[in-house]
Structure formats: structure tokens, C-alpha cells
Write a protein that holds these residues in place. Sequence first.
Motif: not given
Length: 866
Positions: A306-329
Motif C-alpha cells: 500500500l505504501r508504494e501504491i500511494e507513493r505512485r498515486q501522490s506523484i500522479v496527483e501532482s502531475l495532474i495538478a501541473h498541466y503545463f509543466e506536464r506538457q513540457d515534461l
Amino acid sequence: MATYTPMIQQYLTIKADYQDAFLFFRLGDFYEMFFDDALKASQELEITLTSRDGGGVDRIPMCGVPYHSAAGYIETLIERGYKVAICEQVEDPKQTKGVVKREVVQLITPGTIMQGKGIEDKENNFIASISLFDNGSIGLAYNDLSTGENKVTALTGGFNEVVNELASIGAKEVVVGDNLPDSFITELKERFSMVISIENNDNVMDRFSPILSKIHDDSLIRTMSRLLNYLFKTQNRSLDHLQEATTYESNQFLKIDYHSKRNLEITETIRTKGRKGSLLWLLDETKTAMGGRMLKSWMDKPLVNLREIERRQSIVESLIAHYFERQDLREALQNVYDLERLAGRVAFGNVNARDLMQLKKSLLQVPYLIENLRLYDNPNVSELVEVIDPCVELTDLLENAIVDNPPLSIKDGSIIRDGFNKELDQYRDASRNGKTWIAALEQQERERTGIKSLKIGYNRIFGYYIEITRANLGNLEEGRYERKQTLSNAERFITPELKEKETLILQAEEKIVDLEYQLFLTIREEVKGYIPRLQRLARTISEIDVLQCFATISETRKYVKPTFTDDRTIFIEEGRHPVVEKVMKSQEYVPNDCYMDSERDILLITGPNMSGKSTFMRQVALTAILAQSGCFVPATRAVLPVFDQIFTRIGAADDLIAGQSTFMVEMLEAKNAIIHATKDSLILFDEIGRGTSTYDGMALAQAIIEYIHQNIGAKTLFSTHYHELTDLEIKLERVHNIHVSAVEQNGTVVFLHKIKDGPADQSYGIHVAQLAELPDSLIIRAKEILIQLEQSEGKEKPNIPAIESNSITKEDQSQLSFFDQEKIQGNETKHEKKILQELIKLNIVEMTPMDAMNTLYKIQKELKSR
């Protein structure tokens, strides 16, 4: 042997060690094949079969392919499951009096190819090895030679678990000792088309130490060593890119057996066995090849931590919140090539200057990735940034050493930049100045002779020369030049000064090419030292790529972040099947809720065919897989437990190769779930028991439900057409009825695809047949029979009279008549009565599909012979 020529004797001696491979025997500019190899290769490759005298009584069959185009032919053979042994001349024919010495320099197999058509960018190409242990467990090691990955595990579930794992990773070749049971080898060959190779040497060599450093179990060390011995023996070259082997246990991941993965269409579809239409196809928004491979491995092995699942979820959540930065990425990732396979080719020694340019361009993107990821205020993202190694020294080396657009060949020069090597610069200066001097000499001689058409040319035979047309020879001063060659319309001359410059220029150019080649090899060796760092960088970039892929698909498809609970509750609000939702174009997808708590372990699902029962069941499983992979899920809200295993029995499919009927496949898959499932598992059973008689099927279905309820307690979705089973909700406290709703309008059925509480009121089977456009007369007759069956319910078995002949129209007769008109009138011939008696005696349930087809063919043949 003695009757053959020395060369054929040499061929046969080498071939004796490679009986299971095509021997590509180098003769000059061709790879030749002889005897049986020639006969088979000429058919497989569609090339001309010839023959030659080999010293024996008969001429020897022979075929060959040109050396320079052999790669395509080799790829074709490998793609068809063959092995190819490359036998090269290892000494100079000019310095040898007898037969040139030849050796096999590489064995190319389906599991060891490094590039070409057989390698998919976003697929691993695994070769595996198996070892039997004294305690009954089985060691499994596997390697991707193109990327250097090595993994090893011990499996305790017998051969079935090994087969599941091999099929799951898509192993192309399996290396075994000769003590492995023949039955297992046969199954791997015939059922899964895996190439089998024998290697009995499992000794641990000193050169394996860096690879085996993290393995502490002696049995697993030997399993991995068997595979490494095979690889080093067959490849005969540097394998410096092989990574440290990682060990894992199957319970570290969500277990999904091969059949369940197939039923759920996680990485490929059931019908086409292709990627399009699968969950992987839907998800793949990765920008790099190595990210695509990691995505597939995450789908194959979702997490249970569960800890590793939630780590991935946390990163996905941040990437969703930063749309323009994600497009540059995503844009930066688009310019990153396959670092893993580039590193493999560097180690293998088949990398060229263009490959190194791809490596440089990839490394130049790393600073942008670091800068981009530092914009996210997330500690998990920061941890990723900390482990990114930009390999600055390697980037500088490639920037300073290799020109921007190098040629494909590494032996023709024009690879190394000016200023990289002082000696090379001197040779280039001499070559360039020499050519400048020749251009100046040409202009000077034109002025001195007054011959404006005079020119200085070059060819490989005569070198540099002065050419004057015959019309201008009268203007040439006698004795000025030395005559060299006469042409039909011109004369060619040389001078001592010109020949001196020619020597200088040609020596410089020859030395330039040789020196550039040596410098390139030196650079390549230097790059080898960076392979471990490149591989670590590749893993980090791959992870970033997969996580941005999850973020992109979650935002685009309006997925939500699931939460996890310890009380085994499932609550999916307005859940959707991710793939079906995407491919539906003409209509909107109907979402459905799924609720299961401590009082609802088993959902008994009823409803007509085509209403969406199977889709609903699959979407629950796919939601769990997405969630435990770290991705968001297709719903408006999702609360899930962490499942340890998923089992399915969905769809009807015979396993003809294994000689198993649909019903046997049903029972084997049900057995697998019942034996291995725990209370933390998810079970999907779709119409269990339909492959046998009604009462047998109903009895088995009820017994299975009762067993799961009383002995396992796993969350279970069980769809059925046996409406009698809906009474189990009263008898078993944790069974709950739900149904997929449908309504009847104007004599036709409309499927609402909506899950509701309670059992279905009817099955609408005849309506479905009507939608399938069966003949109207057949539908009418089916309705008549249904009424009679319903009226006799609870009574003795009804005696339904046969349809009257005068109620059949001529048109219907052509549709319904299996025999002649005599049969319809009740006047069967003796011949037909015999056939009918034979049909009555048949035990259909115990017949295999092949037996049934043969019997049907025999009956048809007898009828046609009348």
C-alpha cells in the motif's frame, strides 16, 4: 566423413555441435548452407536450391545468402522460431594454404536477438531458465539480452505456476537441463510455441559475481548461472551490460494467472491476440520505448504494498495538478531514445556513430527533466530528482568527439569532430591543403598553357592526372608533361610534382579513415564505463514516463484517485469499463455502482445475454488492477481493498491443443480459484456450469457458491442464467442478488445496461435471438415451446408435440429441414432412421470438440451419399 572434401568435413564437424540450428557457413561473400539445412532453408527463405560436388557419391544440396544482406534472412528464421549459428572465417584466406579456419562466433536464437523485426520497442524479449529443486519448488530466472535485465524467483505452485509466469512475461526461449520432464517441455513447445534449449552447466563462474551479488539462495544462484552460462557460450562477446539480478517473490505482487490476464484482456485481446483493444493499449501514453516496457511490467505485476501504491498515486496527483509543466515534461521525454537498448548495443559492440548521437541527444534532455521536476512541490517527486544522474562527462565526450550527422558506417571516416584529436587534425590539414594545392595548380596550368579546358582529375587506377582534349594538344609545349594515358578524345599526363602531392593526399586520407575508426572504438570503450549509470538513469526516466502516462490518461478520461480500506469494502460509484468506454462512439457508456461490504461477499448477477453482466464484472477487476498499479480509476468515487489475487472464469473457449472441452476448461479454472483464493482475493465467475446439462450445471454452480461462501470468503462476482440460484440470497447470509435491467417494448427487448438490486424477472433469451435475426418462424416456434414449458413448471417433464407439417411454409422448409421432405412428413427412410438412432446413442457431454466434428462430418457424408 573421409569421402568428403576437407571443406565439407570442416562443415560437418562444426555442424555436429549445432544440430538444432541453421549453420550459416561463411564462404567468401556468402553464407552457405548444405545438406538438410539447405533443403529446409530454401523453403523457409524462398531462395534457390542448388548443389555442389563435395567428394561423396551424390552431389550435396546447397543454398546461400549474400553476406551483406544476411540480417534480413536471419530475422525471418528467428521470427519463425529457429536458431542460426554464424560461422565466420577466423583467419586470412590469403595467408592460408589449406582450408581456412572457421568458428561459430554467435548463436542467434529467439531469446537472444538484439535488434531487428523480432524486437518490439515497447516489449521485452525474455529468455528464461528453469531448475528443479529438491524441496519441490522450481527456480525461474529470466533475462532480456537487449536491455541487460535479470530477474530470478522460486515458485512453489508447481509447473502450472511456472507456465503462468513464462506466459505472462512472454518468454521466447526457455533454457533447461536434460532432467526436466518431457511432458513439461512438450507443453511449452506446443501450447506456447517456446523454443527449448538445453544447458546442463549451472556452475557459478567468477565473471558472474557482479550479476549474482544480490542473490543469497544457492539454488537461485545456480538457476541464474545456468542461464548466464548459456548466454556467454552462445554469444561469444562482451556482455558488460548485464545488470545485477533482482530476486522477487510472487506474493509481492497482485497475482493474476495467465488465463485471467487473457480473460480480462490486460495486455492483449482474446480475439486477435494483439495490443489494440486491451487495457495496455488504452493506457499507453508513454513517450519512450523503455517507459512503454515498464508500463507493461506494471500491468503484469500490480502492487500489493500500500505504501508504494500511494507513493505512485501522490506523484500522479501532482502531475495532474501541473498541466503545463506536464506538457513540457512530455515534450522532453519525446526526445529521449531507448537508453537501455543503446547501452546493450554499446556492450555488444554493434553500436555505430548514429547510435551515440541518439545517446547524446537523450542526455541533453536530462537537465530539462530535472529543471521541470523541481517545479513540483512533492517530496516523492523530489526523491526522483535526487537519483537522476545527467552523466555530464559522457555528454561532453560525445559532444566534443562525434559530428552531428555521422555516416552509418564506422569504417568510412567523417565521424570525429575537428579539434578532438591533434594527429587527426594534422592529417586532415594535409589532405585539405593538398586538394587546395591541386585546385591552384589546375588554374596555374590553364594560364601557362592557355588551355582553358585543362583539368586535373583523379581515379583509383592512375591517381591524379592532367587531362587535355585532342583539339588542344597543339597548344601544349613539348616535354612539359609526362604522357600517362590515351583516350579517344583526350590525353592524360602527370608531373613529378603532382605525383608527390598525390602521395601526400592519399596517405593522409587513408590514415584519416584508419585513425577515425580507432578513435571511435576508443570512444565506444569509454562509453562502456558509463553503462551502469545509464541503466540507472533509464529506470528513473522510465518511471517518470509511466507516471506522467497515468496522469495524462487519468485527466483525459476523467478518472479519480481511489482510496484503500482495511475492512474489505468495495465501493465503486459510477464505475466504467475503461476500454469499452473508449471504443464506444455511437452511444454514451452507462456507468454502474458496485457495493460490497462485510455482509456482501458474493454478488449473484442475473440478466439477459448482451445486457452487460460480463462487462460489469470485468470493469470491477480492471478498476482494482489500475488502482494497485498506482493509476487513477474510471469512476466518480472508488474505495477498494488491496487484493492479493484475481481469478476469472469468463467466456467460453475450448483448449483444443490440450484436448480439453469448454466444460473442462471451466472446471480447471474454477479449481484454480477455489484452491488458491484467500479472503483477500477477487473472483469473477461468468455462468459456471453452462458447459454441461442444466441440472449438473446448476448443482455445480450452487456448490461452488456455497464453498466460496463457507470456506474462502473472497469477494466474488458470480453471473448466472440459473434463476433458481437466486434463492441462495435467503440461505447464505453474505450472498446478494443484483441484476442488469432490461425492459420489453412492443415485443422487443431494450437493454438498459444498469445494475439494480434483486434478481432478474426473466432472461429475454428469445428476444436476444430475435435481435440476432434468426428466422421468424423459428422465433415463433420458440415462443410456443416456452409457453408450454412455463405452464408445466413443477410438473412432470412436458411432452411437447412436434410441429405440424402443414404449419410450415415452403420457405420455412428450406430453413428447418435437416433431412428430406419425407422426414418432415414423418415418413423417414430406413437409412435416416439408422442415422437418427446413432445420434440418440451419442454421449455429447463426454465428446471432445474434435470427436464431435468428425462424427458430424461422417453423418453428413452418409446423407449426401443417398
